[in-house]
Design a protein around this motif. Structure first.
Motif, PDB file in Angstrom:
ATOM      1  N   GLY A  37     -16.765   6.681  21.278  1.00 59.48           N
ATOM      2  CA  GLY A  37     -18.147   7.103  21.035  1.00 59.48           C
ATOM      3  C   GLY A  37     -19.087   6.572  22.096  1.00 59.48           C
ATOM      4  O   GLY A  37     -18.672   6.174  23.196  1.00 59.48           O
ATOM      5  N   VAL A  38     -20.384   6.522  21.753  1.00 61.08           N
ATOM      6  CA  VAL A  38     -21.399   6.206  22.761  1.00 61.08           C
ATOM      7  C   VAL A  38     -21.304   4.767  23.270  1.00 61.08           C
ATOM      8  O   VAL A  38     -21.744   4.484  24.395  1.00 61.08           O
ATOM      9  CB  VAL A  38     -22.819   6.472  22.219  1.00 61.08           C
ATOM     10  CG1 VAL A  38     -23.011   7.949  21.918  1.00 61.08           C
ATOM     11  CG2 VAL A  38     -23.130   5.614  20.996  1.00 61.08           C
ATOM     12  N   MET A  39     -20.740   3.846  22.474  1.00 62.33           N
ATOM     13  CA  MET A  39     -20.593   2.484  22.983  1.00 62.33           C
ATOM     14  C   MET A  39     -19.736   2.471  24.239  1.00 62.33           C
ATOM     15  O   MET A  39     -19.969   1.664  25.151  1.00 62.33           O
ATOM     16  CB  MET A  39     -19.980   1.576  21.911  1.00 62.33           C
ATOM     17  CG  MET A  39     -20.883   1.341  20.721  1.00 62.33           C
ATOM     18  SD  MET A  39     -20.066   0.399  19.414  1.00 62.33           S
ATOM     19  CE  MET A  39     -20.057  -1.229  20.121  1.00 62.33           C
ATOM     20  N   GLN A  40     -18.753   3.348  24.299  1.00 61.53           N
ATOM     21  CA  GLN A  40     -17.864   3.413  25.463  1.00 61.53           C
ATOM     22  C   GLN A  40     -18.375   4.382  26.517  1.00 61.53           C
ATOM     23  O   GLN A  40     -18.308   4.098  27.721  1.00 61.53           O
ATOM     24  CB  GLN A  40     -16.452   3.819  25.032  1.00 61.53           C
ATOM     25  CG  GLN A  40     -15.389   3.542  26.082  1.00 61.53           C
ATOM     26  CD  GLN A  40     -15.073   2.069  26.245  1.00 61.53           C
ATOM     27  OE1 GLN A  40     -15.216   1.290  25.315  1.00 61.53           O
ATOM     28  NE2 GLN A  40     -14.645   1.672  27.429  1.00 61.53           N
ATOM     29  N   THR A  41     -18.918   5.526  26.070  1.00 56.05           N
ATOM     30  CA  THR A  41     -19.395   6.492  27.064  1.00 56.05           C
ATOM     31  C   THR A  41     -20.617   5.960  27.812  1.00 56.05           C
ATOM     32  O   THR A  41     -20.865   6.366  28.955  1.00 56.05           O
ATOM     33  CB  THR A  41     -19.718   7.849  26.416  1.00 56.05           C
ATOM     34  OG1 THR A  41     -20.724   7.677  25.405  1.00 56.05           O
ATOM     35  CG2 THR A  41     -18.471   8.466  25.804  1.00 56.05           C
ATOM     36  N   ASP A  42     -21.379   5.055  27.194  1.00 55.71           N
ATOM     37  CA  ASP A  42     -22.482   4.418  27.927  1.00 55.71           C
ATOM     38  C   ASP A  42     -21.949   3.605  29.110  1.00 55.71           C
ATOM     39  O   ASP A  42     -22.596   3.537  30.168  1.00 55.71           O
ATOM     40  CB  ASP A  42     -23.285   3.503  27.002  1.00 55.71           C
ATOM     41  CG  ASP A  42     -24.195   4.269  26.047  1.00 55.71           C
ATOM     42  OD1 ASP A  42     -24.335   5.496  26.215  1.00 55.71           O
ATOM     43  OD2 ASP A  42     -24.772   3.636  25.143  1.00 55.71           O
ATOM     44  N   LEU A  43     -20.783   2.986  28.938  1.00 57.04           N
ATOM     45  CA  LEU A  43     -20.152   2.271  30.054  1.00 57.04           C
ATOM     46  C   LEU A  43     -19.713   3.263  31.132  1.00 57.04           C
ATOM     47  O   LEU A  43     -19.961   3.066  32.326  1.00 57.04           O
ATOM     48  CB  LEU A  43     -18.944   1.475  29.568  1.00 57.04           C
ATOM     49  CG  LEU A  43     -19.133   0.467  28.436  1.00 57.04           C
ATOM     50  CD1 LEU A  43     -17.809  -0.226  28.135  1.00 57.04           C
ATOM     51  CD2 LEU A  43     -20.198  -0.554  28.775  1.00 57.04           C
ATOM     52  N   THR A  44     -19.043   4.319  30.696  1.00 58.40           N
ATOM     53  CA  THR A  44     -18.554   5.337  31.633  1.00 58.40           C
ATOM     54  C   THR A  44     -19.701   5.942  32.428  1.00 58.40           C
ATOM     55  O   THR A  44     -19.613   6.097  33.654  1.00 58.40           O
ATOM     56  CB  THR A  44     -17.814   6.440  30.858  1.00 58.40           C
ATOM     57  OG1 THR A  44     -16.762   5.854  30.087  1.00 58.40           O
ATOM     58  CG2 THR A  44     -17.243   7.485  31.794  1.00 58.40           C
ATOM     59  N   ASP A  45     -20.801   6.263  31.727  1.00 59.31           N
ATOM     60  CA  ASP A  45     -21.941   6.888  32.398  1.00 59.31           C
ATOM     61  C   ASP A  45     -22.595   5.931  33.390  1.00 59.31           C
ATOM     62  O   ASP A  45     -23.107   6.356  34.433  1.00 59.31           O
ATOM     63  CB  ASP A  45     -22.959   7.370  31.366  1.00 59.31           C
ATOM     64  CG  ASP A  45     -22.409   8.471  30.478  1.00 59.31           C
ATOM     65  OD1 ASP A  45     -21.400   9.086  30.858  1.00 59.31           O
ATOM     66  OD2 ASP A  45     -22.980   8.706  29.401  1.00 59.31           O
ATOM     67  N   GLY A  46     -22.579   4.638  33.075  1.00 58.04           N
ATOM     68  CA  GLY A  46     -23.111   3.655  34.012  1.00 58.04           C
ATOM     69  C   GLY A  46     -22.276   3.568  35.275  1.00 58.04           C
ATOM     70  O   GLY A  46     -22.816   3.447  36.390  1.00 58.04           O
ATOM     71  N   VAL A  47     -20.959   3.635  35.112  1.00 59.05           N
ATOM     72  CA  VAL A  47     -20.074   3.619  36.279  1.00 59.05           C
ATOM     73  C   VAL A  47     -20.316   4.854  37.143  1.00 59.05           C
ATOM     74  O   VAL A  47     -20.420   4.772  38.374  1.00 59.05           O
ATOM     75  CB  VAL A  47     -18.595   3.539  35.839  1.00 59.05           C
ATOM     76  CG1 VAL A  47     -17.675   3.687  37.045  1.00 59.05           C
ATOM     77  CG2 VAL A  47     -18.323   2.225  35.122  1.00 59.05           C
ATOM     78  N   GLU A  48     -20.411   6.014  36.496  1.00 63.03           N
ATOM     79  CA  GLU A  48     -20.666   7.250  37.243  1.00 63.03           C
ATOM     80  C   GLU A  48     -22.003   7.171  37.978  1.00 63.03           C
ATOM     81  O   GLU A  48     -22.131   7.662  39.109  1.00 63.03           O
ATOM     82  CB  GLU A  48     -20.654   8.452  36.289  1.00 63.03           C
ATOM     83  CG  GLU A  48     -19.317   8.698  35.594  1.00 63.03           C
ATOM     84  CD  GLU A  48     -18.245   9.223  36.548  1.00 63.03           C
ATOM     85  OE1 GLU A  48     -18.563   9.487  37.723  1.00 63.03           O
ATOM     86  OE2 GLU A  48     -17.089   9.365  36.112  1.00 63.03           O
ATOM     87  N   PHE A  49     -22.987   6.553  37.374  1.00 63.25           N
ATOM     88  CA  PHE A  49     -24.294   6.366  38.012  1.00 63.25           C
ATOM     89  C   PHE A  49     -24.160   5.532  39.292  1.00 63.25           C
ATOM     90  O   PHE A  49     -24.723   5.881  40.337  1.00 63.25           O
ATOM     91  CB  PHE A  49     -25.239   5.690  37.023  1.00 63.25           C
ATOM     92  CG  PHE A  49     -26.519   5.171  37.617  1.00 63.25           C
ATOM     93  CD1 PHE A  49     -27.566   6.027  37.891  1.00 63.25           C
ATOM     94  CD2 PHE A  49     -26.677   3.821  37.900  1.00 63.25           C
ATOM     95  CE1 PHE A  49     -28.762   5.555  38.442  1.00 63.25           C
ATOM     96  CE2 PHE A  49     -27.851   3.329  38.447  1.00 63.25           C
ATOM     97  CZ  PHE A  49     -28.897   4.204  38.727  1.00 63.25           C
ATOM     98  N   LEU A  50     -23.392   4.441  39.215  1.00 69.85           N
ATOM     99  CA  LEU A  50     -23.223   3.569  40.382  1.00 69.85           C
ATOM    100  C   LEU A  50     -22.385   4.235  41.467  1.00 69.85           C
ATOM    101  O   LEU A  50     -22.582   3.977  42.653  1.00 69.85           O
ATOM    102  CB  LEU A  50     -22.595   2.246  39.946  1.00 69.85           C
ATOM    103  CG  LEU A  50     -23.464   1.377  39.026  1.00 69.85           C
ATOM    104  CD1 LEU A  50     -22.693   0.137  38.574  1.00 69.85           C
ATOM    105  CD2 LEU A  50     -24.760   0.977  39.707  1.00 69.85           C
TER     106      LEU A  50
END
Length: 663
Positions: free
Chosen positions: A470-483
């Motif tokens: 869920g969003v607890m994990q996808t927030d991490l993924t989206d942060g990596v994609e941002f960087l």
């Protein structure tokens, strides 16, 4: 032919360096040793006497923590007294008056006792230790009261004779050891506070659905004065001396989201909001009361950095002087004297551990009481920067990015480092783990994903049942994609690493987003959510209802199916990256079987995995040598798979411990 071979070899070297396949071997002198970050030394705990003329603190020596008392003199703290070995290892302490303290200590082979310490007027003269509760009485130091305006008394919490898991309060004369019952706790309140005049008690209790209430007992009458709904937070911050007012930290109420400070009139039940974030973004972090608890001096809020909101103009002016003495650092006020002239403050930056200072606000001078541990040489530290990005559903997520020393900001190897809890958050300041990774050449990303505390209950509750997929994990993924899009992170050299929930998130990362990560590291993390909930520690049993809300209900078949789908143990065949895990055999929060089963599953699936385990370890690191050995293994593991630096100084003892931990 030779020229062609050399040309190909050069191309191979360039290619492997670009993708992190070349380990950066460094001379031992070029890297700070692991021990510089994880030392066998605890930071002292300081407290100011009511008049502010004396300072007491705990500091460890070879026989355990000792209580020291001293005064500032000629720009330094001069210790006049410390407890002896026969007084035991001191656990906690508090001031009763300017001449009197109370402390609890552990006596080897006997248990915990509570004592008073009467200081002599002359600094170098003998002082008197008196036992107030002996080992076996199971008493805990709770607070101080002054019944009838007389001699201050020590309040002790002792186990109830009638109700399991419930405490009762007694007060004890610090000079005679005479005991008197204060409260027998028939309402069975698990959290208690007592007014300074010992006439009013307040407590919190929660039902199985997560609803809470604040109960006040005054003149023998029990009264519920505040209620919360499931998902709301409430804590007692303080009580006024006469017990007429209870101060609470809460986010309860329709349309309310952020943690704020409320005062409650015990007689009328009237509530008033005393402080909340004027920016409407952050929970209240902590409150500074006057020493007599009759006024709120100021409140601290932490979004990206620490900010105080002041109710006292004089305190605001004094704080401005203090910030001028420590530019570009965050300051937390730990204590102040009755007249508010003398303060104890913690000062921290992203590159230096917290130091404790004694501040004379009239003289506008500071004395350093403790520099903090593990300070690094200039240039060895990484800078910690706030970062904000948008998740895939457009929610705003904040966090911190620590960059290694130097000027390069592009195509760096990245370590994603989610915090534990998960209902905690990462703050700006010195983090030895982040600095250790930065010193090895990695950018370190620490996002405050949904489910984190500090940003309101809606943000925290958005993480309910959102583990792993869920969003607890996808927030991490989206942060990596941002960087990656910003060009900071090299997409071929990204690892995810954490402890406890962060360890779970690391394994979830390599399991559910296998293309994103080149390596995963989990310290005492969960791998099977159903068994984790079934094996939960007895300490957490009373929060079973909250665990059902936050994670899931194992008695519900639909929830069990979802929990299994969120468990890395049942998705090991999807993992592509190498994994390093560590677990302690005596972990009571996350059972070691979680790591054992995951390790066996990875072996069966042909996953490259390294398993470190400590037969004496618990949830976290109690032994600094074990922690150093684990981080030495992490250094080598990341260097192999991400191409960072390795080669910092180790010792034979550290190498031997690492060998002992390795399976």
């Amino acid at each position: 032919m030779v020229i062609k071979w050399i040309f190909c070899a050069i191309r191979i070297l360039v290619f492997t360096a670009a993708f992190g396949l070349v380990r950066q071997k460094c001379n031992a002198e070029d890297l700070p040793p692991v021990s510089a970050f994880f030392m066998d030394e605890e930071q002292p705990v300081f407290r100011l006497s009511p008049e502010g003329t004396r300072v007491a603190f705990l500091q460890s020596d070879h026989g355990g923590a000792r209580l020291h008392v001293g005064a500032t003199h000629n720009g330094r703290l001069k210790v006049a007294y410390h407890t002896k070995e026969e007084d035991g290892e001191v656990l906690t302490f508090l001031w009763i008056s300017n001449q009197l303290l109370a402390f609890s200590s552990r006596i080897p082979g006997q248990g915990v006792q509570v004592c008073s310490l009467a200081l002599s007027e002359a600094p170098e003269s003998a002082s008197t230790v008196r036992v107030l509760a002996r080992p076996g009485e199971e008493a805990a130091l709770h607070g101080v009261c002054t019944p009838d305006g007389g001699q201050p008394q020590v309040i002790l919490a002792i186990p109830s004779q009638k109700f399991a898991g419930i405490q009762e309060l007694v007060w004890v004369d610090a000079l005679t050891s005479e005991k008197r019952a204060v409260f027998q706790n028939a309402p069975q309140l698990p959290v208690l506070a007592c007014s300074a005049n010992a006439q009013t008690l307040a407590g919190l209790r929660f039902d199985e659905e997560g609803r809470g209430e604040l109960v006040v007992i005054r003149n023998g009458l029990e009264k519920s004065v505040f209620q919360t709904k499931p998902g709301d937070s409430i804590n007692i911050a303080a009580m006024s001396q006469n017990g007429a007012t209870v101060y609470i930290l809460t986010n309860a109420g329709n349309g309310k989201d952020l943690l704020r400070l409320e005062s409650i009139n015990v007689e009328s039940g009237e509530c008033a909001t005393l402080s909340e974030d004027p920016q409407k973004t952050t929970d209240l972090s902590d409150v500074l009361f006057s020493r007599t608890l009759d006024r709120v001096l100021g409140c601290r809020y932490i979004c990206n950095r620490s900010v105080y909101q002041w109710n006292s103009k004089s305190m605001e002016k004094r704080f401005a002087v203090l910030t001028g003495l420590f530019p570009n650092k965050d300051i937390a006020i730990r204590d102040c004297s009755v007249d508010e002239r003398y303060w104890l403050v913690g000062v921290v930056s992203d590159t230096a551990p917290e130091a404790t200072y004694y501040f004379d606000s009239e003289m506008e001078s500071v004395i350093c009481l403790d520099q903090g541990r593990g300070a690094l040489k200039d240039g060895a530290s990484g800078k910690m920067e706030p970062v904000v990005y948008r998740a895939r559903d457009c929610a705003e997520i904040s966090g911190y990015l620590t960059l290694p020393g130097g000027t390069q900001r592009e195509q760096l190897p990245l370590v994603v480092f989610p915090h534990g809890g998960p209902n905690k958050r990462t703050y700006w300041g010195y983090d030895p783990r982040g600095q250790f990774l930065a010193s090895r050449g990695y950018a370190v990303f620490q996002p405050n994903f949904r489910g984190s505390s500090g940003f309101g209950k809606a943000f925290q509750n958005a993480g309910d049942r959102q583990w792993g997929t869920g969003v607890m994990q996808t927030d991490l993924t989206d942060g990596v994609e941002f960087l990656i899009k910003k060009g900071i992170a090299d997409p071929k050299r990204i690892a995810i690493f954490g402890g406890s929930y962060g360890g779970y998130a690391a394994l979830a990362g390599v399991t559910f987003t296998p293309e994103l990560y080149s390596a995963g590291i989990s310290l005492f993390g969960q791998t099977d959510l159903v068994s984790f909930l079934q094996e939960v520690s007895p300490v957490w049993k009373r929060f079973a209802g909250d665990l059902c809300v936050k994670i899931g209900d194992v008695s519900n078949e639909e929830d069990r199916t979802r929990l299994n789908s969120q468990s890395p143990l049942f998705g090991v065949d999807r993992i592509k990256a190498p994994v390093l895990i560590y677990h302690g055999a005596h972990d009571k929060i996350v059972q070691k079987s979680q790591a054992d089963h995951f390790y066996q599953g990875c072996l069966r699936a042909g996953i490259k995995i390294k398993y470190l385990s400590d037969e004496d370890g618990g949830h976290g690191f109690d032994d600094p040598l074990t922690e150093q050995a684990v981080y030495l293994a992490i250094e080598r593991f990341l260097a192999m798979h991400l191409g960072g630096k390795e080669g910092g100084r180790s010792t034979e003892v550290m190498e031997a411990r690492l060998k002992q931990l390795a399976r």
